[in-house]
Write an enzyme that holds these catalytic residues in place. Sequence first.
Site, PDB file in Angstrom:
ATOM      1  N   TYR A  81       1.102  56.010  51.928  1.00 30.49           N
ATOM      2  CA  TYR A  81       0.009  56.986  51.821  1.00 30.49           C
ATOM      3  C   TYR A  81      -1.175  56.464  51.000  1.00 30.49           C
ATOM      4  CZ  TYR A  81       2.408  58.943  47.556  1.00 30.49           C
ATOM      5  OH  TYR A  81       3.025  59.167  46.353  1.00 30.49           O
ATOM      6  N   GLU A  82      -2.269  57.236  51.088  1.00 30.52           N
ATOM      7  CA  GLU A  82      -3.564  56.843  50.536  1.00 30.52           C
ATOM      8  C   GLU A  82      -4.048  55.514  51.105  1.00 30.52           C
ATOM      9  OE1 GLU A  82      -4.815  59.203  49.320  1.00 30.52           O
ATOM     10  OE2 GLU A  82      -3.178  60.387  48.513  1.00 30.52           O
ATOM     11  N   GLY A  83      -3.758  55.280  52.364  1.00 33.84           N
ATOM     12  CA  GLY A  83      -4.135  54.049  53.041  1.00 33.84           C
ATOM     13  C   GLY A  83      -2.976  53.077  53.012  1.00 33.84           C
TER      14      GLY A  83
ATOM     15  N   ARG B 230      -5.864  55.917  44.988  1.00 36.01           N
ATOM     16  CA  ARG B 230      -5.239  54.608  45.180  1.00 36.01           C
ATOM     17  C   ARG B 230      -4.803  53.995  43.860  1.00 36.01           C
ATOM     18  NH1 ARG B 230      -9.382  52.731  50.054  1.00 36.01           N
ATOM     19  NH2 ARG B 230      -8.168  53.741  51.709  1.00 36.01           N
TER      20      ARG B 230
ATOM     21  N   GLN C  13      -5.112  48.340  53.041  1.00 33.94           N
ATOM     22  CA  GLN C  13      -5.630  47.840  51.768  1.00 33.94           C
ATOM     23  C   GLN C  13      -5.990  46.366  51.880  1.00 33.94           C
ATOM     24  OE1 GLN C  13      -6.147  50.133  49.406  1.00 33.94           O
ATOM     25  NE2 GLN C  13      -5.148  51.614  50.746  1.00 33.94           N
TER      26      GLN C  13
END
Length: 595
Positions: free
Chosen positions: A440-442, A296, A447
């Site tokens: 991506y990556e959450g 992140r 978040q």
Amino acid sequence: MVSYKAPVEDTLFCLDDVLQLSRYSNLPRFGEASMDVVEAILTEAARFCENALQPLNRTGDRSGCVRHQDGRVTTPAGFKEAYESYCAGGWQGLSVASAYGGQNLPQVVGAAVNEFCFGANMAFTMYPGLTQSAVAALLVHGSEEQKRLYATRMVTGEWTGTMNLTEPHCGTDLGLLTTRATPRPDGAFALTGQKIFISAGEHDLAPNIIHLVLARIEGAPAGTKGLSLFLVPKVLVEPDGSLGARNAVSCGAIETKMGIHGNATCVMNYDGATGWLIGEANRGLQAMFVMMNEARIGVAIQGLGLSEVAYQNAAAYAKERLQGRALSGRTDAGKPADPILAHPDVRRMLLEVRAFNEGARALLLWGALQADLAAASEDPKARQTAEDLLGLLTPVLKGVLTDTGFNNCVTAQQVFGGHGYVAEWGVEQFVRDARIAMIYEGANGIQALDLVGRKLPKDAGRAFTLFTREVSAYLKQKADQDAMAPYLAPLKEGLDRLQQATMWFMANAMTKPDNAGAGATSYMHLLGLVGMGYMWARMAEAALARKARGASAGMDAKLTVGRIFMERLMPETATHLARITAGAETMMAMPAEAF
């Protein structure tokens, strides 16, 4: 044609004048990072990024990756040679301990170099970037044998790494994951299942790829409590580190994407592939979150890097493009028109992007410094404070820098007008590449929920209290400095609004969680603006100090850009507060069938 110049001077200003890295020279890793050494590293990194990576950005976008009939994937022309140079320069292990083959430098230095790499060529940098995240998980949760056999070779770049989490039916809700791991008599596991959206899942840059795969051991509890993390190499590894037989893992397809064409985003098939447990069984999420948090921060850097390169090209274009006359009168009577930089609205776009970039860079480096202090400080209280601040900042950095980074790429495209919409000028690629970083990556909505639902209330709000106390103390300490007034007054207003928003959540979100969900994204951006505002106040103080010492080059521009942030970006905190306190009632009132 697109150009890129790594922001070495501004980064050094942040590291030296604002964060004052020399104060930490007594800590591990910082002793080797004197400012002259850091300057040499950043200068060399800039040269590599500008000369080796940036020229491949457009060609890589045009040609993309190719999957062959046998499942092999080849990267765009020039990527393999650039990767070899990247590894030879030691860039992959810059912030990894020397015991594992790294350069043993602070993470804050590695973050600075990563911005240069992502700004020059995002698709390329994702290959080593994912490896860095996988290494971080192995060094925390892997066995000594896994560190010796795999991590050391990933640190040097001899092998690369990936994260394998997402499945066709399962993205954010990992409890739905179905990839299974069957125990074998020899202590290994056979993994069977399919993963999608796997960045750098297959390529020709390195002879082996170490996949870190989230799966469920047969008989494990349902949901996230039954997930484990496994190490699954593309090619099986002998005890001496030599390569053996090909493992039963393959690339079934490459996704056809909007952007980052130079990076192979793969569908990965596991057909009884041999893997080894990382850490404890059914505790895979703990190991996964080490990867995710590392990734992140890396994605936040992507948002900043693309915003910076987009700004640079838009500013260069605005200086040269002749259109119309300045509202206050022609600036050059010898030319048929004035450069569009003479128009206030063009300046508005450029200065707002630049004000964000410089504030975001400082906030990102401050966050990376917290990671170093959490790991290296000899004071337990200081370690805890740094860990708390990093936990609070991580979703903010990922969400705000990628949301606004994408918007800034669109703004840069607007400066180009019609030329920004065609491929010839290259700016449209920045827009396409930047879009994925919000997902991506959450995804960024996740978040925001993580920030409001987990990080904010954690430990009775300790991290938030630490942050607000630090900003409040700074405001009080500098209150009598007249030259700082244009920076302190807007920061205080922003901080007051942040505290009001937090109190509103405390009063209204406990019994009605939808109120937190409806205001989470605005809260994330509100906190991000205050964080960047705090950094801008510290940058203004450092710029004034430089001027007082007679070292004024570039400092007038720094102070002006800081005022742009305070005058034009910080007031957005009022809008975010209004959205938060509006609550969720109207948002949730409309029935589903009315959509």
